[in-house]
Design a protein around this motif. Structure first.
Motif, PDB file in Angstrom:
ATOM      1  N   VAL A 121       0.984  -1.224   0.263  1.00 49.44           N
ATOM      2  CA  VAL A 121       0.017   0.049  -0.050  1.00 49.44           C
ATOM      3  C   VAL A 121       0.670   1.254   0.124  1.00 49.44           C
ATOM      4  O   VAL A 121       1.578   1.570   1.133  1.00 49.44           O
ATOM      5  N   GLN A 174       0.079   6.368  -5.194  1.00 48.64           N
ATOM      6  CA  GLN A 174      -0.223   5.679  -6.607  1.00 48.64           C
ATOM      7  C   GLN A 174       0.043   7.111  -7.427  1.00 48.64           C
ATOM      8  O   GLN A 174      -0.377   8.490  -7.181  1.00 48.64           O
ATOM      9  N   GLN A 222      -7.674   2.553  -1.100  1.00 45.01           N
ATOM     10  CA  GLN A 222      -6.474   1.569  -0.953  1.00 45.01           C
ATOM     11  C   GLN A 222      -6.576   0.988   0.444  1.00 45.01           C
ATOM     12  O   GLN A 222      -6.216  -0.186   0.528  1.00 45.01           O
ATOM     13  N   GLU A 277      -9.231  -1.628   0.505  1.00 47.05           N
ATOM     14  CA  GLU A 277      -8.723  -2.712  -0.325  1.00 47.05           C
ATOM     15  C   GLU A 277      -7.858  -3.657   0.634  1.00 47.05           C
ATOM     16  O   GLU A 277      -7.972  -4.708   0.552  1.00 47.05           O
TER      17      GLU A 277
END
Length: 327
Positions: A79, A82, A101, A104
């Motif tokens: 993680v 991005q 994120q 997830e």
């Protein structure tokens, strides 16, 4: 498999000693540029290895190690920040880890492991979690699933929620001894290692980045201008320096002001030792109140480097304020 860097060996051995029963939430904390991310990666690989060496390190040969090294291990999740595409189609790196994120990752750890061993979630840089993402992650840190290990890497652990810090086993990674760092840099073919370490605040990986980046020429150009405040032309230099990346500009200017402040307060130059003579001369002339105000402004600028400001005008305003420190 050994520690990623020689100064991390003691920390690596501490981790290996816990290989059989690792902390389910580990916080690797310390200054940028000391290799915390690399240490987190080899620790994750060691936990996922299916034929570990006697000391607990990864073998580097099993199927799990091959999957990890190619970025395809099904029981590992990274993680991190991005890339994002803006309205005009430009691509830039996000400034925060978003809540989607984190969610997830939370959903991911609720699944069964693929290889019936550990599952590892690496969050790096953890201090970039926005508030919603941090709260989403906190819920699973309070009761992590069986055989799940979270590894958080942070340059600024105080930016993490206190509740997250309290649920982690913390391992602090400090600066290596100067002699050890300089020896390692010399082995990487880096010249002038001592001055580069000073410029980097003692962090060897940042010193190596300076040596490899080509930004040393930009730094010298900047500092040669700042060393002659009476002769600098804010308009000309603002246009010339707008091509320098905001991060490079911020780092160079902030450390220059820090050295000026140190000299003004009867201290010694810490970062720019190759400009020590100019700093000694200017530090004594600088108005302390104006210097403190500019240093505070520069520190605040570090939080808005990605803001779409007119770079040339911003630099011109900064240079005018800098020049007035010596009136």
């Amino acid at each position: 498999m050994s520690a990623p860097y020689p100064w991390l060996e003691a920390s690596w051995q501490r981790l290996l000693a816990t290989r059989a029963r690792p902390a389910q939430a580990l916080l690797l904390a310390g200054p940028r540029g000391v290799g915390k991310g690399a240490l987190a990666q080899v620790w994750a690989q060691a936990l996922l290895c299916e034929a570990p060496q006697p000391d607990g390190a990864a073998c580097g040969q099993c199927a799990a190690c091959h999957w990890f090294e190619t970025g395809g291990h099904p029981d590992f999740r990274l993680v991190t920040l991005q890339e994002k595409t803006g309205k005009e189609g430009e691509t830039r790196m996000a400034t925060a880890i978003e809540v989607d994120q984190a969610r997830e990752a939370v959903d991911y750890v609720q699944l069964s492991t693929y290889r019936a061993g550990f599952r590892v979630v690496l969050v790096n840089p953890a201090d970039s979690l926005n508030l919603a993402a941090a709260n989403a992650l906190l819920k699973v840190l309070e009761e992590p699933p069986l055989n799940t290990v979270f590894v958080l890497v942070s340059d600024q652990p105080r930016r993490l929620l206190p509740t997250i810090r309290s649920r982690c086993t913390r391992l602090d990674i400090g600066l290596p001894p100067v002699d050890q760092a300089a020896h390692w840099l010399a082995g990487q073919g880096v010249d002038d290692a001592i001055n580069l370490l000073a410029l980097s605040g003692g962090t060897p990986l940042d010193a190596q980045r300076w040596a490899d980046s080509g930004e040393l020429d930009e730094r010298r150009s900047m500092l040669e201008g700042l060393a002659r405040p009476g002769q600098l032309d804010p308009v000309t230099l603002g246009e010339r320096w707008k091509a320098i990346s905001p991060q490079t500009w911020h780092n160079v200017a902030y450390k220059w002001l820090g050295d000026l402040l140190a000299v003004k307060l009867q201290g010694s130059v810490q970062f720019n030792r190759d400009f020590a003579e100019a700093l000694a001369r200017l530090g004594n002339k600088a108005d302390l109140a104006k210097l403190l105000a500019l240093a505070r402004m520069q520190a605040n600028e570090g939080r808005t480097l990605a803001h779409p400001l007119n770079r040339s005008l911003q630099l011109q305003a900064w240079l005018i304020q800098y020049r007035h420190m010596f009136d």
